[in-house]
Design a protein around this motif. Structure first.
Motif, short mmCIF file in Angstrom:
data_model
loop_
_atom_site.label_atom_id
_atom_site.label_comp_id
_atom_site.label_asym_id
_atom_site.label_seq_id
_atom_site.Cartn_x
_atom_site.Cartn_y
_atom_site.Cartn_z
N GLU A 16 47.50 47.16 35.89
CA GLU A 16 47.78 45.86 35.37
C GLU A 16 47.71 44.73 36.34
O GLU A 16 47.31 43.98 36.02
N PHE A 17 47.86 45.11 37.51
CA PHE A 17 47.66 44.17 38.81
C PHE A 17 46.20 43.97 38.85
O PHE A 17 45.79 42.81 39.07
N ILE A 18 45.47 45.02 38.82
CA ILE A 18 44.11 44.82 38.97
C ILE A 18 43.39 44.16 37.93
O ILE A 18 42.35 43.19 38.33
N ASN A 19 43.83 44.38 36.80
CA ASN A 19 43.20 43.64 35.72
C ASN A 19 43.55 42.07 35.72
O ASN A 19 42.82 41.15 35.32
N LYS A 20 44.93 41.83 36.28
CA LYS A 20 45.17 40.43 36.58
C LYS A 20 44.21 39.81 37.53
O LYS A 20 43.73 38.64 37.43
N ILE A 21 44.00 40.47 38.81
CA ILE A 21 43.09 40.11 39.76
C ILE A 21 41.40 39.76 39.23
O ILE A 21 41.21 38.77 39.44
N LYS A 22 41.21 40.69 38.47
CA LYS A 22 39.72 40.89 37.81
C LYS A 22 39.64 39.38 36.81
O LYS A 22 38.72 38.66 37.00
N ASN A 23 40.81 39.23 36.02
CA ASN A 23 40.64 37.91 35.13
C ASN A 23 40.64 36.81 35.86
O ASN A 23 39.83 35.80 35.70
N ARG A 24 41.42 36.59 37.13
CA ARG A 24 41.47 35.42 37.92
C ARG A 24 40.06 35.12 38.32
O ARG A 24 39.63 33.95 38.60
N LEU A 25 39.41 36.03 38.80
CA LEU A 25 38.00 36.00 39.53
C LEU A 25 37.19 35.67 38.37
O LEU A 25 36.19 34.85 38.63
N PHE A 46 42.55 60.95 26.11
CA PHE A 46 42.73 60.71 27.51
C PHE A 46 43.75 60.75 27.92
O PHE A 46 45.02 60.27 27.44
N GLY A 47 43.93 61.40 29.15
CA GLY A 47 45.13 61.60 29.96
C GLY A 47 45.42 60.40 30.71
O GLY A 47 44.78 60.16 31.75
N ASN A 48 46.41 59.56 30.25
CA ASN A 48 46.84 58.30 31.03
C ASN A 48 48.06 58.71 32.06
O ASN A 48 49.05 59.49 31.77
N HIS A 49 48.09 57.92 33.20
CA HIS A 49 49.25 58.39 34.16
C HIS A 49 50.20 57.26 34.00
O HIS A 49 49.71 56.02 34.40
N PRO A 50 51.27 57.31 33.67
CA PRO A 50 52.30 56.16 33.58
C PRO A 50 52.49 55.69 34.97
O PRO A 50 53.00 54.22 34.91
N GLU A 51 52.49 56.17 36.11
CA GLU A 51 52.73 55.72 37.11
C GLU A 51 51.50 54.79 37.71
O GLU A 51 52.04 53.70 38.34
N LEU A 52 50.33 54.93 37.01
CA LEU A 52 49.40 54.02 37.35
C LEU A 52 49.16 52.81 36.72
O LEU A 52 48.68 51.74 36.79
N GLU A 53 50.15 52.55 35.59
CA GLU A 53 49.97 51.56 34.62
C GLU A 53 50.38 49.97 35.22
O GLU A 53 49.59 49.23 35.24
N GLU A 54 51.32 50.04 36.26
CA GLU A 54 51.57 48.83 36.91
C GLU A 54 50.27 48.55 37.75
O GLU A 54 49.81 47.35 38.15
N GLU A 55 49.67 49.36 38.44
CA GLU A 55 48.58 49.19 39.47
C GLU A 55 47.43 48.84 38.42
O GLU A 55 46.73 47.75 39.00
#
Length: 69
Positions: free
Chosen positions: A50-59, A39-48
């Protein structure tokens, strides 16, 4: 780096061929392909992501807390 498709963790700096062969950029590609699934992962999107996953976990935590009320 952790692959967003399969969850395999790898060091993108240790890969010999970071980019895909089919795109024509050969080495200048922004994608880092997972050695496990390809799978082709974009390193620039890693932080984004990570942020989205944190929000999902809080919800999820909030939803669990409100179910007990």
């Amino acid at each position: 780096m952790k692959c967003r498709m399969c969850g395999f963790e790898f060091d993108e700096k240790d890969l010999k061929n970071r980019g895909c062969v089919g795109c024509g950029k050969h080495g200048h590609c922004n994608q880092v392909h997972c050695p496990n699934c390809g799978f082709g992962n974009h390193p620039e999107l890693e932080e984004e992501f990570e942020f989205i996953n944190k929000i999902k976990n809080r919800l999820k935590i909030r939803k669990k807390d409100t179910n007990y009320l």
